[in-house]
Design a protein around this motif. Structure first.
Motif, PDB file in Angstrom:
ATOM      1  N   ARG A  99      -9.501   6.241   9.262  1.00 25.04           N
ATOM      2  CA  ARG A  99     -10.883   5.805   8.960  1.00 25.04           C
ATOM      3  C   ARG A  99     -10.892   4.828   7.792  1.00 25.04           C
ATOM      4  NH1 ARG A  99     -13.472  11.242   9.686  1.00 25.04           N
ATOM      5  NH2 ARG A  99     -13.838  11.335  11.921  1.00 25.04           N
ATOM      6  N   LYS A 100     -10.119   5.161   6.756  1.00 26.84           N
ATOM      7  CA  LYS A 100     -10.073   4.285   5.571  1.00 26.84           C
ATOM      8  C   LYS A 100      -9.545   2.899   5.955  1.00 26.84           C
ATOM      9  CE  LYS A 100     -11.160   7.215   2.205  1.00 26.84           C
ATOM     10  NZ  LYS A 100     -12.389   7.041   1.433  1.00 26.84           N
ATOM     11  N   THR A 101      -8.584   2.909   6.878  1.00 28.38           N
ATOM     12  CA  THR A 101      -8.019   1.624   7.303  1.00 28.38           C
ATOM     13  C   THR A 101      -9.064   0.792   8.029  1.00 28.38           C
ATOM     14  OG1 THR A 101      -5.988   2.865   7.659  1.00 28.38           O
ATOM     15  CG2 THR A 101      -6.003   0.611   8.426  1.00 28.38           C
ATOM     16  N   VAL A 102      -9.862   1.478   8.872  1.00 25.57           N
ATOM     17  CA  VAL A 102     -10.924   0.759   9.587  1.00 25.57           C
ATOM     18  C   VAL A 102     -11.924   0.185   8.584  1.00 25.57           C
ATOM     19  CG1 VAL A 102     -12.825   1.011  11.208  1.00 25.57           C
ATOM     20  CG2 VAL A 102     -10.637   2.100  11.682  1.00 25.57           C
ATOM     21  N   HIS A 117     -10.344  -3.861   1.230  1.00 24.54           N
ATOM     22  CA  HIS A 117      -9.605  -3.061   0.248  1.00 24.54           C
ATOM     23  C   HIS A 117      -9.284  -1.691   0.832  1.00 24.54           C
ATOM     24  CE1 HIS A 117      -8.162  -1.694  -3.549  1.00 24.54           C
ATOM     25  NE2 HIS A 117      -8.993  -0.677  -3.537  1.00 24.54           N
ATOM     26  N   LEU A 118      -8.001  -1.346   0.856  1.00 25.81           N
ATOM     27  CA  LEU A 118      -7.578  -0.076   1.449  1.00 25.81           C
ATOM     28  C   LEU A 118      -7.555   1.010   0.379  1.00 25.81           C
ATOM     29  CD1 LEU A 118      -6.663   1.508   3.826  1.00 25.81           C
ATOM     30  CD2 LEU A 118      -4.350   0.661   3.499  1.00 25.81           C
ATOM     31  N   GLU A 119      -8.414   2.015   0.559  1.00 30.43           N
ATOM     32  CA  GLU A 119      -8.491   3.118  -0.410  1.00 30.43           C
ATOM     33  C   GLU A 119      -7.648   4.287   0.082  1.00 30.43           C
ATOM     34  OE1 GLU A 119     -10.551   3.785  -3.127  1.00 30.43           O
ATOM     35  OE2 GLU A 119     -12.149   2.277  -3.090  1.00 30.43           O
ATOM     36  N   ASN A 120      -7.010   4.989  -0.853  1.00 27.57           N
ATOM     37  CA  ASN A 120      -6.312   6.211  -0.477  1.00 27.57           C
ATOM     38  C   ASN A 120      -7.303   7.357  -0.364  1.00 27.57           C
ATOM     39  OD1 ASN A 120      -3.666   5.529  -0.137  1.00 27.57           O
ATOM     40  ND2 ASN A 120      -3.178   5.686  -2.310  1.00 27.57           N
ATOM     41  N   LEU A 121      -6.900   8.402   0.365  1.00 30.55           N
ATOM     42  CA  LEU A 121      -7.681   9.638   0.377  1.00 30.55           C
ATOM     43  C   LEU A 121      -7.637  10.215  -1.032  1.00 30.55           C
ATOM     44  CD1 LEU A 121      -6.391  11.339   3.642  1.00 30.55           C
ATOM     45  CD2 LEU A 121      -8.537  10.144   3.310  1.00 30.55           C
ATOM     46  N   PRO A 122      -8.678  10.938  -1.444  1.00 32.74           N
ATOM     47  CA  PRO A 122      -8.633  11.548  -2.776  1.00 32.74           C
ATOM     48  C   PRO A 122      -7.452  12.515  -2.880  1.00 32.74           C
ATOM     49  CG  PRO A 122     -10.466  12.408  -1.460  1.00 32.74           C
ATOM     50  CD  PRO A 122      -9.919  11.222  -0.735  1.00 32.74           C
ATOM     51  N   ALA A 123      -6.863  12.617  -4.072  1.00 38.64           N
ATOM     52  CA  ALA A 123      -5.703  13.498  -4.256  1.00 38.64           C
ATOM     53  C   ALA A 123      -6.094  14.927  -3.885  1.00 38.64           C
ATOM     54  CB  ALA A 123      -5.238  13.441  -5.700  1.00 38.64           C
ATOM     55  N   PRO A 124      -5.246  15.609  -3.118  1.00 37.45           N
ATOM     56  CA  PRO A 124      -5.611  16.946  -2.648  1.00 37.45           C
ATOM     57  C   PRO A 124      -5.507  17.986  -3.769  1.00 37.45           C
ATOM     58  CG  PRO A 124      -3.385  16.424  -1.983  1.00 37.45           C
ATOM     59  CD  PRO A 124      -3.908  15.201  -2.671  1.00 37.45           C
ATOM     60  N   HIS A 125      -6.265  19.075  -3.610  1.00 36.06           N
ATOM     61  CA  HIS A 125      -6.116  20.215  -4.513  1.00 36.06           C
ATOM     62  C   HIS A 125      -4.865  20.989  -4.122  1.00 36.06           C
ATOM     63  CE1 HIS A 125     -10.089  19.564  -6.102  1.00 36.06           C
ATOM     64  NE2 HIS A 125     -10.580  19.522  -4.870  1.00 36.06           N
ATOM     65  N   TYR A 126      -4.403  21.842  -5.025  1.00 37.43           N
ATOM     66  CA  TYR A 126      -3.304  22.740  -4.657  1.00 37.43           C
ATOM     67  C   TYR A 126      -3.781  23.651  -3.533  1.00 37.43           C
ATOM     68  CZ  TYR A 126      -0.125  21.485  -8.367  1.00 37.43           C
ATOM     69  OH  TYR A 126       0.755  20.805  -9.151  1.00 37.43           O
ATOM     70  N   PRO A 127      -3.006  23.759  -2.442  1.00 34.53           N
ATOM     71  CA  PRO A 127      -3.480  24.560  -1.303  1.00 34.53           C
ATOM     72  C   PRO A 127      -3.294  26.049  -1.564  1.00 34.53           C
ATOM     73  CG  PRO A 127      -1.329  23.637  -0.828  1.00 34.53           C
ATOM     74  CD  PRO A 127      -1.703  23.157  -2.206  1.00 34.53           C
ATOM     75  N   HIS A 139       0.839  -1.192   0.000  1.00 27.35           N
ATOM     76  CA  HIS A 139       0.000   0.000   0.000  1.00 27.35           C
ATOM     77  C   HIS A 139       0.876   1.245   0.000  1.00 27.35           C
ATOM     78  CE1 HIS A 139      -2.945   2.949   1.117  1.00 27.35           C
ATOM     79  NE2 HIS A 139      -2.227   3.269   2.176  1.00 27.35           N
ATOM     80  N   MET A 140       0.710   2.078  -1.005  1.00 27.87           N
ATOM     81  CA  MET A 140       1.471   3.330  -1.052  1.00 27.87           C
ATOM     82  C   MET A 140       0.589   4.458  -0.549  1.00 27.87           C
ATOM     83  SD  MET A 140       4.466   2.757  -2.273  1.00 27.87           S
ATOM     84  CE  MET A 140       5.082   4.218  -3.058  1.00 27.87           C
ATOM     85  N   PRO A 141       1.126   5.362   0.271  1.00 23.22           N
ATOM     86  CA  PRO A 141       0.315   6.491   0.714  1.00 23.22           C
ATOM     87  C   PRO A 141       0.004   7.412  -0.468  1.00 23.22           C
ATOM     88  CG  PRO A 141       2.575   6.777   1.407  1.00 23.22           C
ATOM     89  CD  PRO A 141       2.477   5.402   0.808  1.00 23.22           C
ATOM     90  N   GLY A 142      -1.148   8.074  -0.409  1.00 23.45           N
ATOM     91  CA  GLY A 142      -1.536   8.989  -1.469  1.00 23.45           C
ATOM     92  C   GLY A 142      -0.686  10.243  -1.471  1.00 23.45           C
ATOM     93  N   PRO A 143      -0.798  11.036  -2.529  1.00 24.47           N
ATOM     94  CA  PRO A 143      -0.013  12.275  -2.586  1.00 24.47           C
ATOM     95  C   PRO A 143      -0.511  13.270  -1.540  1.00 24.47           C
ATOM     96  CG  PRO A 143      -1.592  12.195  -4.378  1.00 24.47           C
ATOM     97  CD  PRO A 143      -1.669  10.867  -3.691  1.00 24.47           C
ATOM     98  N   SER A 144       0.394  14.141  -1.068  1.00 25.97           N
ATOM     99  CA  SER A 144       0.030  15.107  -0.027  1.00 25.97           C
ATOM    100  C   SER A 144       0.905  16.350  -0.137  1.00 25.97           C
ATOM    101  CB  SER A 144       0.215  14.462   1.348  1.00 25.97           C
ATOM    102  OG  SER A 144       0.092  15.436   2.357  1.00 25.97           O
ATOM    103  N   PHE A 145       0.320  17.497   0.140  1.00 29.12           N
ATOM    104  CA  PHE A 145       1.081  18.747   0.173  1.00 29.12           C
ATOM    105  C   PHE A 145       1.608  19.055   1.566  1.00 29.12           C
ATOM    106  CE2 PHE A 145      -1.451  19.600  -3.652  1.00 29.12           C
ATOM    107  CZ  PHE A 145      -0.437  19.971  -4.506  1.00 29.12           C
TER     108      PHE A 145
END
Ligand code: CU
Length: 353
Positions: A194-197, A204-214, A142-148
């Motif tokens: 929460r996703k892990t729970v 199936h482990l879902e990533n958080l949706p990709a963030p918008h540019y902050p 499982h790879m973590p999703g992208p994050s700013f």
């Protein structure tokens, strides 16, 4: 005779028991070099004894597991290290060595680059082999999703560090920025939890949706940081009609306004006078002006010659001025000192006679 000998023994021992710390501290680099040398020796010895142990009569050649590509042997890192070493010595010892080191270093990097290109050509040549391209990480990973958040954290740390150096509003801006970045990060972690729970039931482990540019957060903190810089630098708020120094009485301890007492001006964390004189047995005043930026407070406290605090005046921020009242003093020598910066530069001698 025996006494002399004993004295010599004592002298010798005293050098060990009461060492000259200054000399010892000067020897620190030598000590560090010794440690580094020992470490290097240990590395070389371990390297010499590394690798497959001898089984039977022949030494086995080290081999990577199947499917792993090991880079071939190369002298480039050694050359680069030599170049770097000469360069560092050049930094200490002088220009010629610096240039020689730089040339060796650049040449070794070019050589390294050429080796890299050759290796690449070699791999490109192997293109026609069947290649399996995996879309994404292997199954089960499982790879973590992208994050700013890490970038925001780094930016806020930068502001914070500048704030630590320049103080004032910039520090506050840095702390706020860092706090918001970390809180956001924490919120993300909460979401991931929460996703892990959920994954416990869905499998199936879902990533958080990709963030918008902050953009909004960055915009806000850019404005705050610029404001903080302006406030800290003393550009804002504009000081209305700063009284121009007319040069009428440039005498440092000349009679200033406010009660006819002497004047002290603080600028660049320094009093403009070192000595003041007042009459004994009469109350007097000292007019004090702080010409430093608003974020730098000063005051003028009165201490006895032995350091006892006699009067603890409130501080004033940069750009302000005040007239401090003093009660009558008996003749003698006193110390005027800034309680925020109790150093020689913010100390003056008050002579009462
Ligand atoms: Cu001060």
């Amino acid at each position: 005779m025996i006494e002399e000998l004993w004295q010599q023994v004592l002298d010798l021992v005293s050098q060990l028991v009461i060492p000259d710390w200054g000399e010892l501290i000067n020897l620190l680099p030598v000590f560090m070099a010794g440690l580094a040398g020992l470490w290097l020796l240990r590395t070389v010895m371990r390297f010499a004894s590394a690798g497959p142990t001898r089984r039977g009569k022949t030494r086995q050649k080290p081999a990577a597991p199947e499917g792993l590509h090991m880079p071939g042997p190369s002298f480039a890192p050694v050359f680069a290290a030599i170049g770097m070493g000469v360069l560092l010595f050049g930094l200490v010892l002088g220009t010629e060595l610096l240039i020689v080191g730089l040339i060796i270093f650049v040449l070794s990097l070019l050589y390294w680059g050429r080796e890299g290109l050759r290796e690449y050509d070699h791999l490109v040549g192997a293109e026609r082999l069947p290649v399996v391209v995996h879309p994404g990480p292997p199954a089960g990973v499982h790879m973590p999703g992208p994050s700013f958040r890490p970038i925001l954290g780094a930016l806020s740390m930068t502001v914070l560090f500048f704030g630590l150096v320049f103080g004032g509003w910039l520090l506050l801006a840095g702390v706020l920025f860092l706090a918001s970045a970390l809180l956001g990060w924490l919120a993300d972690a909460r979401g991931e939890y929460r996703k892990t729970v959920e994954a416990d039931s869905t499998g199936h482990l879902e990533n958080l949706p990709a963030p918008h540019y902050p953009t909004r957060l960055l915009g806000t903190f850019t404005v705050i940081t610029v404001l903080a810089v302006l406030l800290t630098a003393g550009v804002l708020p504009p000081r209305d009609a700063e009284p121009p120094i007319t040069g009428e009485s440039p005498a440092p301890s000349g009679e200033g306004p406010g009660g006819g007492g002497p004047t002290i001006v603080a600028k660049d964390i320094k009093y403009d006078v070192k000595t003041l004189e007042v009459a004994a047995g009469a109350p007097f005043t000292i007019a004090f002006r702080n010409d430093d930026p608003p974020s730098v407070p000063h005051d003028v406290d009165l201490r006895s010659d032995s350091g006892e605090v006699l009067l603890d005046h409130p501080t004033i921020n940069g750009g302000g001025s005040v007239v401090y009242d003093f009660d009558a003093l008996t003749a003698g020598s006193y110390v005027l000192i800034c309680s925020v910066h109790p150093f020689a530069d913010m100390t003056a001698t008050l002579t009462v006679k």
